[in-house]
Design a protein around this motif. Structure first.
Motif, short mmCIF file in Angstrom:
data_model
loop_
_atom_site.label_atom_id
_atom_site.label_comp_id
_atom_site.label_asym_id
_atom_site.label_seq_id
_atom_site.Cartn_x
_atom_site.Cartn_y
_atom_site.Cartn_z
N PHE A 12 13.67 11.46 -31.40
CA PHE A 12 13.33 12.12 -32.65
C PHE A 12 12.93 11.13 -33.75
N SER A 13 12.86 9.85 -33.40
CA SER A 13 12.49 8.83 -34.38
C SER A 13 11.03 8.96 -34.79
N GLN A 14 10.75 8.69 -36.05
CA GLN A 14 9.38 8.68 -36.53
C GLN A 14 8.70 7.37 -36.11
N PRO A 15 7.52 7.45 -35.51
CA PRO A 15 6.83 6.21 -35.11
C PRO A 15 6.50 5.35 -36.33
N LEU A 16 6.70 4.06 -36.20
CA LEU A 16 6.37 3.15 -37.29
C LEU A 16 4.91 2.72 -37.23
N ARG A 17 4.30 2.81 -36.06
CA ARG A 17 2.89 2.47 -35.89
C ARG A 17 2.14 3.74 -35.54
N TRP A 18 1.14 4.09 -36.34
CA TRP A 18 0.42 5.36 -36.16
C TRP A 18 -1.01 5.16 -36.62
N SER A 19 -1.88 4.78 -35.71
CA SER A 19 -3.28 4.54 -36.06
C SER A 19 -4.09 5.82 -35.91
N ALA A 217 9.59 22.42 -20.36
CA ALA A 217 10.22 22.54 -21.68
C ALA A 217 10.16 21.21 -22.43
N LEU A 218 10.37 20.10 -21.71
CA LEU A 218 10.26 18.79 -22.35
C LEU A 218 8.83 18.51 -22.78
N GLU A 219 7.86 18.89 -21.97
CA GLU A 219 6.47 18.71 -22.38
C GLU A 219 6.18 19.47 -23.67
N GLY A 220 6.74 20.67 -23.78
CA GLY A 220 6.59 21.42 -25.02
C GLY A 220 7.22 20.70 -26.20
N LEU A 221 8.36 20.07 -25.95
CA LEU A 221 9.03 19.32 -27.02
C LEU A 221 8.18 18.13 -27.44
N GLU A 223 5.06 17.92 -27.41
CA GLU A 223 3.96 18.48 -28.21
C GLU A 223 4.42 18.74 -29.65
N VAL A 224 5.57 19.38 -29.79
CA VAL A 224 6.09 19.71 -31.11
C VAL A 224 6.41 18.44 -31.90
N LEU A 225 7.06 17.48 -31.26
CA LEU A 225 7.40 16.24 -31.94
C LEU A 225 6.14 15.47 -32.32
N GLY A 226 5.15 15.47 -31.45
CA GLY A 226 3.90 14.80 -31.77
C GLY A 226 3.22 15.40 -32.98
#
Length: 256
Positions: A12-19, A217-221, A223-226
């Motif tokens: 659930f961590s926010q990515p620090l690198r996001w290009s 279900a994890l694939e759906g997660l 997607e949501v987290l992304g």
């Protein structure tokens, strides 16, 4: 012990690198989780580009306090599929990477072939292959680096779902997924997970052996987290400028 997602809050961590190159964004939560499960001693990425995936591995190592070595390998000149680009891509990545991860990670500006001799057989626990995506190139990368994998080794193949002209990772995936324990993340551009080690990490086995319904279900997660990460990181992304037209095209493709 059965896999329990809540035992691994790093996902659930926010990515620090996001290009702006969005091809890997939906897979970042999985990358964080995989590092937590595998606890790799050595991580190698072939094809770093803007560094979103590589920095996700490094972020997980730093967050978990692991004593891992990480190596990102790329000549940072582009190719026929990614397009050409100059030194500014590596320079921008270094500004993010070096102060955060320089104590355990190295960015190596060289070809995969040049870097190959610097690693001993059996020395890599996690290898991510994301260079040129023709069948010939990715097959060569997989088989030439295979002896370098440890008994716990896991190989990630990116762009498995892309079947446009010139992309052949899907073909290699069909071959290796029949030969080794493997699982496919079907969201985004597709990420293949291949366990090639003879003594795989039990926690990784537990994840990959989930039922199809739990895996979906994890694939759906992911997607949501992304999508949540996209909303949180977009202001940071916009502050860095418009980016290349190729990057904007990838961003639009991921949004579909």
């Amino acid at each position: 012990m059965a896999f329990e997602l809540l035992d691994h809050p790093i996902v659930f961590s926010q990515p620090l690198r996001w290009s702006r190159v969005a091809a890997w964004h939906l897979h970042i939560p999985f990358a964080l989780l995989l590092v937590d499960l595998l606890r790799p001693k050595r991580v190698v990425e072939l094809g770093v580009h803007y560094g979103d995936s590589y920095c996700a591995f490094c972020q997980a190592v730093a967050t978990l306090g692991l004593r891992s070595e990480c190596f990102g390998i790329d000549h940072w000149q582009g190719d026929a599929q990614a397009g050409g680009y100059g030194s500014q891509v590596l320079e921008d990545l270094r500004r993010h990477h070096d102060p955060r991860y320089g104590s355990f990670s190295r960015l190596l500006p060289m070809t995969f072939e040049q870097a190959h001799s610097g690693f001993q057989n059996g020395s890599i626990d996690l290898l991510h292959i994301d260079g040129l995506h023709t069948y010939e190139a990715v097959s060569r990368d997989f088989h030439s680096w295979f002896p370098r994998m440890s008994d716990r080794g896991v190989i990630l193949l990116h762009d498995v779902a892309v079947r446009q002209a010139g992309f052949g990772v899907w073909k290699l995936w069909e071959e290796v997924s029949r030969a080794y324990p493997a699982r496919l993340l079907r969201n985004g551009f597709g990420l293949g997970v291949v366990v090639v080690g003879k003594a795989p990490e039990p926690k990784v086995d537990d994840l990959l052996n989930l039922s199809e319904s739990r895996w979906q279900a994890l694939e759906g997660l992911w997607e949501v987290l992304g999508q949540a990460n996209e909303r949180r990181c977009k202001p940071r992304q916009e502050s860095k400028g418009a980016g290349s037209s190729w990057a904007r095209t990838l961003f639009r493709k991921t949004k579909r």
